[in-house]
Design a protein around this motif. Sequence first.
Motif, short mmCIF file in Angstrom:
data_model
loop_
_atom_site.label_atom_id
_atom_site.label_comp_id
_atom_site.label_asym_id
_atom_site.label_seq_id
_atom_site.Cartn_x
_atom_site.Cartn_y
_atom_site.Cartn_z
N GLU A 154 16.68 22.78 39.17
CA GLU A 154 17.48 21.76 39.36
C GLU A 154 16.67 20.57 40.27
O GLU A 154 16.73 19.47 40.07
CB GLU A 154 18.84 22.17 40.00
N VAL A 155 16.05 21.27 41.17
CA VAL A 155 15.22 20.35 42.24
C VAL A 155 14.01 19.80 41.42
O VAL A 155 13.66 18.59 41.61
CB VAL A 155 14.65 21.19 43.29
N ILE A 156 13.20 20.58 40.51
CA ILE A 156 12.10 20.12 39.99
C ILE A 156 12.68 18.89 38.88
O ILE A 156 12.00 17.87 38.96
CB ILE A 156 11.72 21.21 38.85
N LEU A 157 13.91 18.96 38.45
CA LEU A 157 14.09 17.80 37.53
C LEU A 157 14.52 16.37 38.29
O LEU A 157 14.46 15.52 37.47
CB LEU A 157 15.43 18.18 36.70
N ARG A 158 14.77 16.64 39.56
CA ARG A 158 14.98 15.09 40.23
C ARG A 158 13.37 14.62 40.33
O ARG A 158 13.55 13.35 40.27
CB ARG A 158 15.17 15.35 41.63
N TYR A 159 12.45 15.32 40.03
CA TYR A 159 11.14 14.54 40.23
C TYR A 159 10.44 14.54 38.58
O TYR A 159 9.51 13.86 38.44
CB TYR A 159 10.08 15.57 40.76
N TYR A 160 11.50 14.58 37.59
CA TYR A 160 11.01 14.30 36.07
C TYR A 160 11.30 13.02 35.58
O TYR A 160 12.29 12.82 34.92
CB TYR A 160 11.63 15.53 35.22
N THR A 161 10.64 12.27 36.31
CA THR A 161 10.85 10.91 36.08
C THR A 161 9.61 10.08 35.38
O THR A 161 8.92 10.86 34.75
CB THR A 161 10.91 10.01 37.42
N ASP A 162 9.82 8.97 34.82
CA ASP A 162 8.81 8.36 34.05
C ASP A 162 7.45 8.51 34.37
O ASP A 162 6.49 8.59 33.50
CB ASP A 162 9.00 6.82 33.67
N THR A 163 7.13 8.56 35.69
CA THR A 163 5.86 8.57 36.22
C THR A 163 5.91 9.61 37.23
O THR A 163 6.56 9.64 38.39
CB THR A 163 5.45 7.17 37.20
N VAL A 164 4.83 10.66 37.10
CA VAL A 164 4.96 11.73 37.80
C VAL A 164 3.34 11.62 38.51
O VAL A 164 2.59 11.33 37.73
CB VAL A 164 4.73 12.97 37.23
N THR A 165 3.54 11.85 39.90
CA THR A 165 1.93 11.56 40.49
C THR A 165 1.54 13.17 40.76
O THR A 165 2.11 13.65 41.36
CB THR A 165 2.26 10.69 41.86
N ALA A 166 0.33 13.22 40.43
CA ALA A 166 -0.43 14.69 40.76
C ALA A 166 -1.51 14.46 41.35
O ALA A 166 -2.25 13.33 41.68
CB ALA A 166 -0.62 15.23 39.39
N HIS A 167 -1.95 15.68 42.21
CA HIS A 167 -3.17 15.66 43.14
C HIS A 167 -3.92 16.89 42.37
O HIS A 167 -3.18 17.84 42.00
CB HIS A 167 -2.71 15.82 44.37
#
Length: 257
Positions: free
Chosen positions: A21-34
């Motif tokens: 459920e926490v992961i889905l909060r970050y599942y937006t149009d733009t995901v920033t990765a390092h």
Amino acid sequence: MDQGIVKLLPAVRGIAREAGEVILRYYTDTVTAHVKADGSPVTAADNAAEAVILPALHHLTPDIPVISEEQHAAGKSPPGDHGTYWLVDPLDGTKGFIEHTGEFTVNIGLIKDGVPVLGVMYLPVDGDTYAAAGPGTAVYGARARHDVPISCRVVPADGLVVLSSRRHGDRERLDKFLEGKLVKEHRHSSSALKFCLIARGEVDIYPRFGPTCEWDTAAGHAILLAAGGSIETPDGQSLAYGKPRYLNGEFIAYGRK
């Protein structure tokens, strides 16, 4: 079957679901990765999920150490050899998360004496859960539905359904391995969900010729074992855990042989 381990399963499923459920909060149009030192991507969702899972497992089993992917990458894993320990991949299939394919999972596995004895895999987008804690306990649960038992199938007479990674293929090695085998179909998939597709009897074999880490395989391995399958090294030995740097070599995941 160890009833103490079985009793942990509902709590671990809840932990995996909360992390999802926490992961889905970050599942937006733009995901920033390092990019980490090993070349693999990491996002804020990986770290946020791990921040849910680690304290929850420590509270559930204070005496069992936890080895988790991002914590290990930061050099913070508990030192020493551990007979019993948790293996966590807080977000397996990060590239699928970044590309919005839906093919990513939360993986939590328990290792005892080199063998995966409990596994939970949660799919945040679908709300599906795969779980097991010993032989005959493998189940699949869809969102808001009751669990159903799952098990590996005997290879059909018309041939194998073979599964390989969508991203980490070695076609030459795979073709050589499959020489002389009757193959009906070849599918591709990302993330550790591949083990569960074998466990629920949809696929028969998954050869992996590239490197993986123990947290990539532990949860799925436990579910596959409980469903009647196995994971073996190319020389026919069972894939064991507690290896240096938690690195796996090549392996083949089977349904019923």
